[in-house]
Design a protein around this motif. Structure first.
Motif, PDB file in Angstrom:
ATOM      1  N   TYR A 168       0.826  -1.208   0.000  1.00  0.00           N
ATOM      2  CA  TYR A 168       0.000   0.000   0.000  1.00  0.00           C
ATOM      3  C   TYR A 168       0.863   1.261   0.000  1.00  0.00           C
ATOM      4  CZ  TYR A 168      -3.446   3.374   1.809  1.00  0.00           C
ATOM      5  OH  TYR A 168      -4.255   4.467   2.003  1.00  0.00           O
ATOM      6  N   ASP A 207      -9.100  -6.233  -0.896  1.00  0.00           N
ATOM      7  CA  ASP A 207     -10.304  -5.410  -0.845  1.00  0.00           C
ATOM      8  C   ASP A 207     -10.706  -5.139   0.605  1.00  0.00           C
ATOM      9  OD1 ASP A 207     -10.897  -8.282  -0.910  1.00  0.00           O
ATOM     10  OD2 ASP A 207     -13.001  -7.689  -0.792  1.00  0.00           O
ATOM     11  N   MET A 240      -8.333  -2.524   2.064  1.00  0.00           N
ATOM     12  CA  MET A 240      -8.606  -1.173   1.568  1.00  0.00           C
ATOM     13  C   MET A 240      -9.827  -0.575   2.253  1.00  0.00           C
ATOM     14  SD  MET A 240      -6.206  -0.311  -0.490  1.00  0.00           S
ATOM     15  CE  MET A 240      -6.936   1.216  -1.059  1.00  0.00           C
ATOM     16  N   ARG A 241     -10.828  -1.377   2.534  1.00  0.00           N
ATOM     17  CA  ARG A 241     -12.001  -0.861   3.240  1.00  0.00           C
ATOM     18  C   ARG A 241     -11.667  -0.503   4.687  1.00  0.00           C
ATOM     19  NH1 ARG A 241     -14.572  -4.693  -0.172  1.00  0.00           N
ATOM     20  NH2 ARG A 241     -14.480  -6.350   1.398  1.00  0.00           N
ATOM     21  N   LEU A 272      -9.294   2.854   4.268  1.00  0.00           N
ATOM     22  CA  LEU A 272     -10.008   4.053   3.816  1.00  0.00           C
ATOM     23  C   LEU A 272     -11.505   3.853   4.029  1.00  0.00           C
ATOM     24  CD1 LEU A 272      -8.047   4.655   0.467  1.00  0.00           C
ATOM     25  CD2 LEU A 272      -7.690   5.813   2.652  1.00  0.00           C
ATOM     26  N   LYS A 279      -4.171   4.602  -4.914  1.00  0.00           N
ATOM     27  CA  LYS A 279      -4.928   4.144  -3.745  1.00  0.00           C
ATOM     28  C   LYS A 279      -6.428   4.302  -3.988  1.00  0.00           C
ATOM     29  CE  LYS A 279      -1.279   5.300  -0.427  1.00  0.00           C
ATOM     30  NZ  LYS A 279      -0.837   6.227   0.639  1.00  0.00           N
ATOM     31  N   GLU A 280      -6.814   5.421  -4.571  1.00  0.00           N
ATOM     32  CA  GLU A 280      -8.231   5.658  -4.842  1.00  0.00           C
ATOM     33  C   GLU A 280      -8.771   4.654  -5.852  1.00  0.00           C
ATOM     34  OE1 GLU A 280      -8.790   9.693  -5.967  1.00  0.00           O
ATOM     35  OE2 GLU A 280      -8.376  10.492  -3.958  1.00  0.00           O
ATOM     36  N   HIS A 320     -14.582  -1.104  -3.239  1.00  0.00           N
ATOM     37  CA  HIS A 320     -15.978  -0.689  -3.045  1.00  0.00           C
ATOM     38  C   HIS A 320     -16.930  -1.652  -3.742  1.00  0.00           C
ATOM     39  CE1 HIS A 320     -19.330   2.108  -2.448  1.00  0.00           C
ATOM     40  NE2 HIS A 320     -19.667   1.874  -3.707  1.00  0.00           N
ATOM     41  N   PHE A 379     -14.441   6.240   2.284  1.00  0.00           N
ATOM     42  CA  PHE A 379     -14.548   6.388   0.831  1.00  0.00           C
ATOM     43  C   PHE A 379     -16.016   6.336   0.416  1.00  0.00           C
ATOM     44  CE2 PHE A 379     -14.941   4.534  -3.377  1.00  0.00           C
ATOM     45  CZ  PHE A 379     -14.041   5.284  -4.130  1.00  0.00           C
ATOM     46  N   ARG A 432      -9.201   1.467  -4.055  1.00  0.00           N
ATOM     47  CA  ARG A 432     -10.324   1.584  -3.119  1.00  0.00           C
ATOM     48  C   ARG A 432     -11.651   1.517  -3.855  1.00  0.00           C
ATOM     49  NH1 ARG A 432     -13.940   0.980  -0.467  1.00  0.00           N
ATOM     50  NH2 ARG A 432     -14.452   1.793   1.612  1.00  0.00           N
TER      51      ARG A 432
END
Length: 409
Positions: free
Chosen positions: A313, A380, A383-384, A387, A321-322, A329, A390, A325
């Protein structure tokens, strides 16, 4: 349950206490290596799969098999923006030093040393002597043809090995980072070796994108290598990977605990090691119970987040990163590239560049029909966690005219 008796040592490429579920793969590798020991061509294997499935461990196991059989092994690892020439020259120098002890192969070794000298000079790589004269790279190098030059070097080394009644194994990790020209040249060189029936073979480990890269580099690559997908372990193999080391350490584990570990890590070998280690530390007495596994969950996730996930990361830019993310999502994936772009509130053409960058960094890979996959298992979920605030920027769907009409009574 002493911490010092903990049989699990999770780490990058660290061999597990019990290597399970890979018997057929290693049998094929052993058969190929045995052919090399008889002076015959070696059809190597390329292990591909997600991070943490044990590709590097398998590659090291192949090296051990080859060494035990008397082969000369070069353990190599490529990196982003590192040339194949910089990787191969030191390895060939070491191989020639080992071969130089064989008197009856002196002439062939001298030819190989000359080929190494020429290759190093062309690519301006400094190489120390191997018992023969090795000149420094010239200021004005000759015309470079990577395909032909690398093939000539590998063939010369393989011929020297055959003359010395030896065989050579190149064990190359992180193959996906090779540039297309470098991968093309390497495949071309192995092809030339096979055509001359020489005992030099390539075994590799890579993320799944290596399949498309190899196919695009040379259409005959699938005939040169056995591409072997390495995935998560089955439930029985997963249980064995955890239970056998615990039993060997004079302790035990309940089936309910094994079931919960499998549920949490889904059979991915690295995660099995992490969960097994943390469950051992959480248990006060044997057997390790389901409650011990549950107690260990917070520390296991914290450990994974700080090491396995974060080391990857932290290499990402904010836009990368976005993008990841946005993938998270949508779930574990795979996902359509267009759907990821919609979550970001953009068109696919606006996210193509960042998509290419996360693939180049080994965080994702392209699938069929415009799909994009995570290269790291369970990323995944990370990442949740990382962030949590988000929000999707996808435009909300407007209700259709039909949906506004009252339903018929």
């Amino acid at each position: 349950m002493r911490p010092a008796d903990n049989p699990f040592e999770p780490g990058a490429g660290t061999p597990p206490p019990e290597l399970v579920g890979r018997d057929l793969v290693l049998e094929d590798a052993s058969a190929a290596i045995e052919k090399g020991a008889k002076g015959r061509p070696i059809r190597g294997q390329v292990f591909y799969g997600l991070r943490g499935v044990g590709k590097t461990v398998l590659l090291r196991a192949v090296s051990d098999i080859a060494t035990a059989r008397g082969g000369l092994v070069a353990d190599l690892e490529t990196q982003e923006d590192k040339r194949i020439a910089d990787i191969i020259v030191p390895a060939m120098r070491t191989i020639l030093q080992q071969l130089s002890r064989v008197e009856q192969a002196k002439s062939a070794i001298q030819n190989a040393a000359t080929a190494l000298q020429s290759f190093a000079a062309k690519f301006k790589i400094k190489v120390e002597g191997v018992g023969f004269e090795i000149k420094e790279p010239g200021a004005a190098a000759e015309a470079v043809d990577l395909d032909a030059d690398l093939s000539a070097l590998l063939v010369a080394v393989a011929q020297a090995a055959k003359r010395a009644k030896k065989f050579v194994i190149l064990a190359l990790d992180e193959m996906q980072y090779l540039s297309t020209p470098d991968l093309t040249a390497l495949i071309t060189g192995i092809h030339a070796i096979n055509q001359k029936s020489l005992p030099l073979g390539l075994f590799g480990a890579a993320l799944p994108q290596v399949l498309a890269k190899a196919g695009n580099a040379r259409t005959y690559s699938e005939r040169l290598f056995q591409f072997v997908e390495i995935g998560a372990l089955s439930k029985p193999d997963s249980d064995r990977a955890v239970r056998v080391p615990i039993l060997a350490s004079k302790a035990d584990v309940t089936q309910a605990a094994l079931d919960l570990i499998f549920l949490k890590c889904r059979g991915y070998p690295y995660f099995l090691q992490e969960w097994g280690s943390r469950a051992w530390l959480a248990a006060r007495t044997s057997p390790i119970s389901e409650r011990d596994v549950a107690t260990a969950e917070a520390r296991t996730i914290e450990s994974l987040d700080k090491s396995f996930f974060r080391v990857r990361y932290d290499r990402l830019t904010q836009s990368e990163k976005e993008y990841l993310r946005a993938m998270a999502h949508l779930g574990a994936g795979p996902h359509k590239s267009g759907d990821v772009a919609k979550v970001l509130g953009k068109k696919t053409t606006q996210t193509d560049t960042v998509r290419s960058k996360v693939i180049a960094k080994g965080m994702a890979f392209a699938g069929q029909y415009g799909e994009v996959h995570f290269s790291v298992p369970l990323f995944d979920e990370f990442m949740r966690r990382e962030l949590p605030n988000f929000k999707s920027r996808a435009p909300k769907r407007r209700p259709s005219a039909d949906s506004k009409r009252p339903s018929p009574t």
